[in-house]
Write a protein that holds these residues in place. Structure first.
Motif, mmCIF file in Angstrom:
data_model
loop_
_atom_site.group_PDB
_atom_site.id
_atom_site.type_symbol
_atom_site.label_atom_id
_atom_site.label_comp_id
_atom_site.label_asym_id
_atom_site.label_seq_id
_atom_site.Cartn_x
_atom_site.Cartn_y
_atom_site.Cartn_z
ATOM 1 N N THR A 141 45.078 2.171 13.024
ATOM 2 C CA THR A 141 44.213 1.508 14.010
ATOM 3 C C THR A 141 43.239 0.577 13.299
ATOM 4 N N ASN A 142 42.734 -0.412 14.035
ATOM 5 C CA ASN A 142 41.673 -1.285 13.516
ATOM 6 C C ASN A 142 40.298 -0.837 13.989
ATOM 7 N N ASN A 143 40.268 0.203 14.822
ATOM 8 C CA ASN A 143 39.006 0.628 15.442
ATOM 9 C C ASN A 143 38.477 1.903 14.794
ATOM 10 N N LEU A 144 37.354 1.767 14.121
ATOM 11 C CA LEU A 144 36.741 2.883 13.410
ATOM 12 C C LEU A 144 35.411 3.234 14.063
ATOM 13 N N VAL A 145 35.268 4.505 14.449
ATOM 14 C CA VAL A 145 34.020 4.989 15.051
ATOM 15 C C VAL A 145 33.478 6.091 14.156
ATOM 16 N N ILE A 146 32.310 5.863 13.592
ATOM 17 C CA ILE A 146 31.750 6.801 12.621
ATOM 18 C C ILE A 146 30.688 7.669 13.294
ATOM 19 N N LEU A 147 30.875 8.982 13.194
ATOM 20 C CA LEU A 147 29.944 9.931 13.815
ATOM 21 C C LEU A 147 29.089 10.551 12.720
ATOM 22 N N TYR A 148 27.769 10.414 12.849
ATOM 23 C CA TYR A 148 26.896 10.978 11.823
ATOM 24 C C TYR A 148 25.790 11.820 12.429
ATOM 25 N N ASP A 149 25.316 12.749 11.599
ATOM 26 C CA ASP A 149 24.267 13.669 12.013
ATOM 27 C C ASP A 149 23.015 12.904 12.401
ATOM 28 N N GLY A 150 22.269 13.484 13.336
ATOM 29 C CA GLY A 150 21.083 12.814 13.848
ATOM 30 C C GLY A 150 19.856 13.026 13.002
ATOM 31 N N ASP A 151 19.921 12.672 11.728
ATOM 32 C CA ASP A 151 18.733 12.717 10.861
ATOM 33 C C ASP A 151 18.749 11.475 9.975
ATOM 34 N N GLN A 152 17.674 11.274 9.237
ATOM 35 C CA GLN A 152 17.562 10.051 8.441
ATOM 36 C C GLN A 152 18.645 9.963 7.369
ATOM 37 N N ALA A 153 18.987 11.120 6.776
ATOM 38 C CA ALA A 153 20.044 11.113 5.761
ATOM 39 C C ALA A 153 21.369 10.693 6.396
ATOM 40 N N GLY A 154 21.609 11.183 7.620
ATOM 41 C CA GLY A 154 22.831 10.818 8.329
ATOM 42 C C GLY A 154 22.885 9.338 8.643
ATOM 43 N N VAL A 155 21.742 8.786 9.041
ATOM 44 C CA VAL A 155 21.679 7.359 9.361
ATOM 45 C C VAL A 155 21.937 6.523 8.106
ATOM 46 N N ARG A 156 21.325 6.921 6.991
ATOM 47 C CA ARG A 156 21.547 6.188 5.731
ATOM 48 C C ARG A 156 23.005 6.284 5.305
ATOM 49 N N ALA A 157 23.576 7.478 5.486
ATOM 50 C CA ALA A 157 24.980 7.672 5.108
ATOM 51 C C ALA A 157 25.893 6.788 5.946
ATOM 52 N N ALA A 158 25.499 6.567 7.197
ATOM 53 C CA ALA A 158 26.323 5.756 8.106
ATOM 54 C C ALA A 158 26.468 4.324 7.614
ATOM 55 N N LEU A 159 25.497 3.852 6.846
ATOM 56 C CA LEU A 159 25.521 2.453 6.419
ATOM 57 C C LEU A 159 26.254 2.246 5.095
ATOM 58 N N ARG A 160 26.525 3.357 4.373
ATOM 59 C CA ARG A 160 27.184 3.222 3.073
ATOM 60 C C ARG A 160 28.675 2.962 3.258
ATOM 61 N N GLY A 161 29.187 2.000 2.562
ATOM 62 C CA GLY A 161 30.625 1.757 2.568
ATOM 63 C C GLY A 161 31.136 0.952 3.743
ATOM 64 N N LEU A 162 30.242 0.635 4.698
ATOM 65 C CA LEU A 162 30.729 -0.045 5.901
ATOM 66 C C LEU A 162 31.011 -1.528 5.667
ATOM 67 N N ASP A 163 30.357 -2.117 4.673
ATOM 68 C CA ASP A 163 30.681 -3.504 4.333
ATOM 69 C C ASP A 163 32.161 -3.632 3.982
ATOM 70 N N LEU A 164 32.685 -2.598 3.306
ATOM 71 C CA LEU A 164 34.099 -2.610 2.925
ATOM 72 C C LEU A 164 34.994 -2.622 4.158
ATOM 73 N N ALA A 165 34.610 -1.853 5.184
ATOM 74 C CA ALA A 165 35.401 -1.802 6.417
ATOM 75 C C ALA A 165 35.365 -3.157 7.126
ATOM 76 N N LEU A 166 34.211 -3.809 7.096
ATOM 77 C CA LEU A 166 34.102 -5.133 7.722
ATOM 78 C C LEU A 166 34.968 -6.143 6.971
ATOM 79 N N GLU A 167 35.004 -6.020 5.659
ATOM 80 C CA GLU A 167 35.836 -6.927 4.857
ATOM 81 C C GLU A 167 37.317 -6.765 5.184
#
Length: 242
Positions: A141-167
């Motif tokens: 699939t081309n559709n990626l939905v990332i589920l992360y825990d509702g805390d600051q660490a989870g939010v920061r983790a959500a942003l790591r590596g996503l540039d690669l997915a956009l590329e």
């Protein structure tokens, strides 16, 4: 499965069954002193895309703060962590059918969602997304939905590596779960239908999410806001489609 506390239970049994001790060592199942690598842990087998077990993860049973909560098999000729996603073999049919892949962090998140009828889910097993893992998802699939825990660490983790997915020209959305929840606890609390509704209503485009987080951090500081604009522009620049 379960790895007993006995120091060499697996090693002794495997040798009795005719397995090579050198092979057990090279796979990381036992040490050079013939001690079992996994002891007193709940075991999660990790499969490749054709369904063969290529590695294991083990979760500790006691509350020993000196020992890591999870340990994984070391990398071997058949197990390269950066190219493997936990649950991909079991999820690939559902990912194709739903034309979307949910990405979570933990093994129990995958298992719990499966038990509740949500099968298009894989886990990165606590690591940042790699290009190999993204390409694995992109096969289905081309559709990626990332589920992360509702805390600051989870939010920061959500942003790591996503540039690669956009590329890789994937449509990436992120869902931040309610504070204190992870996918396992949340689906058990609300059930499949409400969980699916929450995902649908709260999935954010990665640019929107990043902008929201960085705006909060920059407040009314003009220097930080300028940095924020540069950061978002950098993220957008990764998208290949004009």
């Amino acid at each position: 499965g379960f790895a007993p506390e006995t120091g060499d239970a697996l090693t002794r049994l495997a040798v009795e069954k005719g397995y090579s001790i050198d092979l057990l060592r090279s796979l990381g199942l036992c040490s050079s002193s013939d001690r079992d690598f996994f002891r007193n842990r709940v075991m999660f087998p990790i499969h490749n895309l054709s369904g063969k077990v290529i590695a294991f993860a083990g979760r500790i049973m006691n509350k020993d703060l000196k020992a890591p909560k999870y340990i994984n098999s070391p990398e071997t000729d058949i197990y390269q962590k950066s190219k493997v996603l936990f649950g991909a073999f079991q999820a690939k049919t559902a990912i194709r059918k739903e034309d979307a892949c949910f990405l979570v962090e933990g093994y129990t998140d995958v298992i719990s969602l499966h038990q509740n009828g949500i099968e298009n889910v894989v886990a990165s097993s606590g690591t940042s997304l790699t290009i190999g893992q993204i390409r694995l998802i992109k096969r289905f699939t081309n559709n990626l939905v990332i589920l992360y825990d509702g805390d600051q660490a989870g939010v920061r983790a959500a942003l790591r590596g996503l540039d690669l997915a956009l590329e890789e020209d994937m449509a990436v959305r992120v869902v931040i779960l309610p504070d204190g929840e992870d996918p396992d606890s949340f689906v058990q609390k609300v059930g499949k239908e409400d969980f699916s509704v929450f995902i649908k209503n709260n999935a954010q485009d990665i640019i929107q999410l990043e902008a929201g987080i960085l705006l909060q951090q920059s407040a009314n500081d003009p220097t930080k806001r300028a940095e924020l604009i540069g950061h978002i522009a950098h993220t957008i620049s990764r998208v290949k489609n004009p």
